[in-house]
Write a protein that holds these residues in place. Structure first.
Motif, short mmCIF file in Angstrom:
data_model
loop_
_atom_site.label_atom_id
_atom_site.label_comp_id
_atom_site.label_asym_id
_atom_site.label_seq_id
_atom_site.Cartn_x
_atom_site.Cartn_y
_atom_site.Cartn_z
N GLY A 61 43.09 43.09 104.46
CA GLY A 61 43.46 44.20 105.34
C GLY A 61 44.95 44.48 105.44
O GLY A 61 45.37 45.64 105.43
N PRO A 62 45.81 43.44 105.54
CA PRO A 62 47.25 43.70 105.71
C PRO A 62 47.94 44.30 104.48
O PRO A 62 49.09 44.73 104.58
N VAL A 63 47.26 44.31 103.34
CA VAL A 63 47.90 44.81 102.12
C VAL A 63 47.73 46.32 102.04
O VAL A 63 46.67 46.83 101.71
N THR A 64 48.80 47.04 102.38
CA THR A 64 48.82 48.50 102.32
C THR A 64 50.14 48.94 101.70
O THR A 64 51.07 48.14 101.57
N GLU A 65 50.21 50.20 101.35
CA GLU A 65 51.45 50.73 100.77
C GLU A 65 52.63 50.52 101.72
O GLU A 65 53.76 50.29 101.30
#
Length: 198
Positions: A61-65
């Protein structure tokens, strides 16, 4: 029955656990297990779909642009979520170890369709971007970092019973291990010429 099966699989290994053992431990008959899960493959599919696959989405979940603003925070959050699922499912580290050590890893093969390839590709891209900016140590291999995070959390948890046998060893708690892994990883991510981070 799924809870019992995952516990036995983590203790004995998937290949060494029979439907009869699962039934006995769950307090039901083998016929009852077969009623809900036609065969062993159906049972394994249910464990992956209902127990393991949902954790993948949570962990990544924490991996975003937007994570490119602070790759250290992204990695810190990723590690934190790995510890959360390990606490919610205490059988997971041992199950992961058992399945990976067994030739052909029956659960590992089934998990492939649930692996977040887009998220892991984004993670690698963000780490490489931070390396080009000089924010992250250029000697780190971004692809290996993905595997390292999971391994650094799961292996000590799966082998915790052995850690206490070392001379002078103390009981390793989850907060202690989480602090250790985060310090180890984020410290190693710092460029070699960088000063200490706050």
């Amino acid at each position: 029955m799924l809870d019992t099966a995952t516990r036995l699989f983590s203790e004995q290994g998937v290949g060494f656990t029979t439907i009869a053992q699962i039934a006995a431990a769950a307090g039901v008959t083998s016929a009852m297990v077969h009623y809900y899960f036609t065969n062993r493959d159906t049972l394994l599919d249910a464990i992956v779909d209902e127990r393991l696959a949902p954790t993948v989405q949570f962990v990544w979940g924490p991996v975003t642009e937007a994570s490119s603003d602070d790759p250290f925070e992204m990695v810190d959050a990723h590690i934190g979520r790995l510890f959360v699922i390990a606490e919610q499912m205490p059988w997971l580290p041992s199950l992961w170890m058992q399945d990976n050590l067994c030739e052909g890893g029956l659960l590992h093969k089934r998990m492939e369709k649930h692996l977040p390839f887009e998220k892991s590709a984004l993670f690698i891209k963000l780490i490489k971007r931070a390396q080009r900016k000089g924010i992250v140590n250029r000697k780190i291999d971004a692809l290996l970092l993905v595997n390292s995070l999971f391994t650094l959390v799961m292996t000590p948890l799966a082998t915790s019973q052995f850690a206490g046998r070392f001379p002078g060893a103390t009981t390793v708690t989850r907060p202690m291990l989480e602090r250790h892994v985060k310090a180890l990883v984020t410290g190693g991510m710092r460029p070699l010429d960088a000063g200490p981070r706050r």
